[in-house]
Design a protein around this motif. Structure first.
Motif, PDB file in Angstrom:
ATOM      1  N   SER A 177       1.045  -1.262   0.050  1.00 13.57           N
ATOM      2  CA  SER A 177       0.002  -0.094  -0.004  1.00 13.57           C
ATOM      3  C   SER A 177       0.934   1.458  -0.032  1.00 13.57           C
ATOM      4  O   SER A 177       2.077   1.051  -0.283  1.00 13.57           O
ATOM      5  CB  SER A 177      -0.971  -0.123   1.052  1.00 13.57           C
ATOM      6  OG  SER A 177      -0.178   0.070   2.276  1.00 13.57           O
ATOM      7  N   GLY A 180       1.834   5.978   3.918  1.00 15.57           N
ATOM      8  CA  GLY A 180       0.870   6.200   4.993  1.00 15.57           C
ATOM      9  C   GLY A 180       0.081   5.049   5.215  1.00 15.57           C
ATOM     10  O   GLY A 180      -0.540   4.808   6.606  1.00 15.57           O
ATOM     11  N   GLY A 181      -0.313   4.295   4.371  1.00  8.91           N
ATOM     12  CA  GLY A 181      -1.190   3.108   4.547  1.00  8.91           C
ATOM     13  C   GLY A 181      -0.490   2.042   5.274  1.00  8.91           C
ATOM     14  O   GLY A 181      -1.379   1.493   6.203  1.00  8.91           O
ATOM     15  N   LEU A 183       1.958   2.266   7.484  1.00  9.78           N
ATOM     16  CA  LEU A 183       2.202   2.771   8.861  1.00  9.78           C
ATOM     17  C   LEU A 183       0.778   2.988   9.589  1.00  9.78           C
ATOM     18  O   LEU A 183       0.805   2.493  10.772  1.00  9.78           O
ATOM     19  CB  LEU A 183       2.766   4.082   9.000  1.00  9.78           C
ATOM     20  CG  LEU A 183       4.377   4.337   8.416  1.00  9.78           C
ATOM     21  CD1 LEU A 183       4.879   5.551   8.166  1.00  9.78           C
ATOM     22  CD2 LEU A 183       5.252   3.249   9.235  1.00  9.78           C
ATOM     23  N   ALA A 184      -0.434   3.146   9.130  1.00  8.95           N
ATOM     24  CA  ALA A 184      -1.636   2.974   9.695  1.00  8.95           C
ATOM     25  C   ALA A 184      -1.910   1.839  10.088  1.00  8.95           C
ATOM     26  O   ALA A 184      -2.374   1.445  11.179  1.00  8.95           O
ATOM     27  CB  ALA A 184      -2.683   3.563   8.766  1.00  8.95           C
ATOM     28  N   GLN A 185      -1.640   0.617   9.209  1.00  5.92           N
ATOM     29  CA  GLN A 185      -1.718  -0.710   9.472  1.00  5.92           C
ATOM     30  C   GLN A 185      -0.916  -1.029  10.874  1.00  5.92           C
ATOM     31  O   GLN A 185      -1.467  -1.754  11.631  1.00  5.92           O
ATOM     32  CB  GLN A 185      -1.724  -1.527   8.484  1.00  5.92           C
ATOM     33  CG  GLN A 185      -2.851  -1.730   7.412  1.00  5.92           C
ATOM     34  CD  GLN A 185      -3.889  -2.457   7.660  1.00  5.92           C
ATOM     35  OE1 GLN A 185      -4.458  -2.433   8.690  1.00  5.92           O
ATOM     36  NE2 GLN A 185      -4.116  -3.614   6.826  1.00  5.92           N
ATOM     37  N   GLN A 187       0.331   0.563  12.977  1.00  8.45           N
ATOM     38  CA  GLN A 187      -0.067   1.318  14.193  1.00  8.45           C
ATOM     39  C   GLN A 187      -1.109   0.887  14.727  1.00  8.45           C
ATOM     40  O   GLN A 187      -1.214   0.810  15.968  1.00  8.45           O
ATOM     41  CB  GLN A 187      -0.299   2.876  14.031  1.00  8.45           C
ATOM     42  CG  GLN A 187      -0.450   3.754  15.240  1.00  8.45           C
ATOM     43  CD  GLN A 187      -0.359   5.317  14.806  1.00  8.45           C
ATOM     44  OE1 GLN A 187      -0.356   5.616  13.702  1.00  8.45           O
ATOM     45  NE2 GLN A 187      -0.423   6.125  15.902  1.00  8.45           N
ATOM     46  N   ARG A 188      -2.199   0.375  13.952  1.00 11.18           N
ATOM     47  CA  ARG A 188      -3.495  -0.237  14.328  1.00 11.18           C
ATOM     48  C   ARG A 188      -3.039  -1.637  15.310  1.00 11.18           C
ATOM     49  O   ARG A 188      -3.542  -1.659  16.348  1.00 11.18           O
ATOM     50  CB  ARG A 188      -4.163  -0.559  13.295  1.00 11.18           C
ATOM     51  CG  ARG A 188      -5.546  -1.272  13.637  1.00 11.18           C
ATOM     52  CD  ARG A 188      -6.693  -1.364  12.362  1.00 11.18           C
ATOM     53  NE  ARG A 188      -5.821  -2.199  11.381  1.00 11.18           N
ATOM     54  CZ  ARG A 188      -6.046  -3.637  11.548  1.00 11.18           C
ATOM     55  NH1 ARG A 188      -6.958  -4.048  12.225  1.00 11.18           N
ATOM     56  NH2 ARG A 188      -5.555  -4.346  10.524  1.00 11.18           N
ATOM     57  N   SER A 191      -0.932  -0.408  18.615  1.00  9.93           N
ATOM     58  CA  SER A 191      -1.693   0.133  19.523  1.00  9.93           C
ATOM     59  C   SER A 191      -2.192  -0.855  20.624  1.00  9.93           C
ATOM     60  O   SER A 191      -2.577  -0.436  21.744  1.00  9.93           O
ATOM     61  CB  SER A 191      -2.893   1.183  19.070  1.00  9.93           C
ATOM     62  OG  SER A 191      -3.739   0.346  18.375  1.00  9.93           O
ATOM     63  N   LYS A 209       8.705   7.763  16.674  1.00 13.59           N
ATOM     64  CA  LYS A 209       7.495   7.638  17.041  1.00 13.59           C
ATOM     65  C   LYS A 209       6.729   6.651  17.982  1.00 13.59           C
ATOM     66  O   LYS A 209       6.131   6.638  18.668  1.00 13.59           O
ATOM     67  CB  LYS A 209       6.286   7.774  15.886  1.00 13.59           C
ATOM     68  CG  LYS A 209       6.159   9.216  15.305  1.00 13.59           C
ATOM     69  CD  LYS A 209       5.242   9.052  14.053  1.00 13.59           C
ATOM     70  CE  LYS A 209       4.862  10.771  13.475  1.00 13.59           C
ATOM     71  NZ  LYS A 209       4.036  10.358  12.227  1.00 13.59           N
ATOM     72  N   GLU A 264       5.845  16.203  10.405  1.00 13.27           N
ATOM     73  CA  GLU A 264       4.716  15.365  11.125  1.00 13.27           C
ATOM     74  C   GLU A 264       4.414  15.595  12.309  1.00 13.27           C
ATOM     75  O   GLU A 264       3.078  15.652  12.740  1.00 13.27           O
ATOM     76  CB  GLU A 264       5.329  13.912  10.899  1.00 13.27           C
ATOM     77  CG  GLU A 264       5.670  13.520   9.209  1.00 13.27           C
ATOM     78  CD  GLU A 264       5.761  12.089   9.487  1.00 13.27           C
ATOM     79  OE1 GLU A 264       6.027  11.217  10.414  1.00 13.27           O
ATOM     80  OE2 GLU A 264       6.092  11.552   8.152  1.00 13.27           O
TER      81      GLU A 264
END
Length: 291
Positions: A177, A180-181, A183-185, A187-188, A191, A209, A264
Motif C-alpha cells: 500500500s 501512510g497506509g 504505517l496506519a496498519q 500502528q493499529r 496500539s 514515534k 509530521e
C-alpha cells in the motif's frame, strides 16, 4: 585636424557604449531566459523526498527559475527523467533502485550524493522480544496472519522484501500500500501490542514515534543505502548553473530526519523549514552554488 580628432573620439565612445549595451542586453537576456525556464523536480510519495526537494526548490527559485513539482512513483519519475519531462530527482536509493537506474542509464545522469548509510529493512515493535532477526520469523508466520506490510509495489523495497521472503523461506505474503497506509496498519496492531512486521527505513520519523527494532539480516539482502540526486541528460545545457548546483548538493541524514519530524509532529510547512535550513546553512548553500 580638430574635427578629425573629435570625430575619432566620438566613434570610440559609440563603440564603448555599444559594447556596454550589448553586455547589459546579454545579462538581461540571461535573467529573462531564467524566468521563462521551468525546472521540473520529481517527487515520490515518501517522507524522505520532501525536505531535500523543498530546499532545492527554494534555492533554484532564488537563482531566478520557476520550479514545478511532478508527483509519481519512483519508476515513473525515472522514466520522466529519461524522457526529459523531469529535470532532477533528489531521492534515488542505491542499491535499492539499481534496476530503475540501469534501465535508463544512457539517458540520465548521477549528479551527487546526498548522504550515505541510510538504513532499511524489516521492522517489528520492540515488545516482540523473541523476534530479533528475519530468521526468527520462520515458524512464527501465523502470529502475523502470514502478512508482511510494505509500501507501493513500484518502490525499490518491494523486490527486496519478496527476495527476503523467498531466501528465508517464509510462509508470508507482502501486502503493498502507500507509505501512510502501511504505517496506519502497523500502528493499529501496535496500539494493541499485537504482532506486526513491516518495512522500515531511515531517514523516517517512525523510529521516533514508535519503539521499533530493525531485524538482523544474516543473508545481507537489505544493504545500507546511498541516497543520490539524478538529473536528465539535457539539464546541463538547459540550465548549467542548476546542473552545477545539484552536482555540488549535500545534506545529512540527520538534517532530513529532523525536518521530517517537524513536518509530521509539529505540522510545520516544508517550505518554511527549507527556508530555515537555507538561512542557517548559508555557507553550505554558497559552497553548493560555487560562490
Amino acid at each position: 585636424m580638430k574635427k578629425i580628432i573629435l570625430a575619432s573620439l566620438m566613434a570610440v565612445l559609440l563603440v564603448i557604449m555599444a559594447a556596454c549595451g550589448s553586455s547589459d542586453d546579454k545579462e538581461k537576456g540571461t535573467e529573462s531566459t531564467k524566468k521563462d525556464t521551468t525546472i521540473t523536480l520529481g517527487v515520490t510519495p515518501w517522507t524522505s523526498t520532501v525536505p531535500p526537494t523543498a530546499v532545492a526548490k527554494l534555492i533554484i527559485e532564488d537563482m531566478g527559475y520557476s520550479v514545478k513539482e511532478v508527483k509519481a512513483d519512483v519508476g515513473n519519475v525515472v522514466i520522466g527523467l529519461s524522457r526529459g519531462d523531469i529535470d532532477a530527482f533528489m531521492d534515488i536509493w542505491l542499491p535499492g533502485h539499481v534496476n530503475h537506474i540501469t534501465k535508463f542509464e544512457d539517458d540520465i545522469e548521477e549528479l551527487s550524493i546526498s548522504y550515505d548509510d541510510a538504513e532499511l529493512g524489516i521492522i517489528v515493535p520492540a515488545y516482540m522480544t523473541d523476534i530479533n532477526s528475519i530468521e526468527d520469523l520462520k515458524g512464527k508466520e501465523d502470529l502475523f496472519n502470514n502478512e508482511l506490510f510494505g509500501i507501493e509495489e513500484g518502490s525499490g523495497g518491494t523486490p527486496l522484501i519478496n527476495d527476503a521472503i523467498d531466501k528465508y523461506e517464509l510462509d508470508m505474503k507482502q501486502v503493498n500500500s502507500s507509505e501512510g497506509g502501511m504505517l496506519a496498519q502497523a500502528q493499529r496492531f501496535m496500539s494493541a501490542e499485537k504482532p506486526v512486521v513491516f518495512y522500515g527505513w531511515r531517514p523516517h520519523s517512525m523510529f521516533n514515534k514508535f519503539d521499533l527494532k530493525l531485524l538482523e539480516d544474516e543473508k545481507n539482502i537489505f544493504e545500507s543505502s546511498t541516497v543520490l540526486v539524478y538529473g536528465n541528460n539535457g539539464l546541463k545545457e538547459k540550465a548549467p548553473d542548476v546542473h552545477a548546483f545539484l552536482s555540488n548538493w549535500s545534506i545529512t541524514l540527520d538534517e532530513v530526519e529532523q525536518m521530517i519530524l517537524e513536518i509530521e509532529e509539529d505540522g510545520k510547512d516544508p517550505e518554511e523549514l527549507a527556508r530555515e535550513w537555507i538561512d542557517n546553512n548559508q555557507d553550505k548553500v554558497d559552497e553548493m552554488l560555487g560562490k
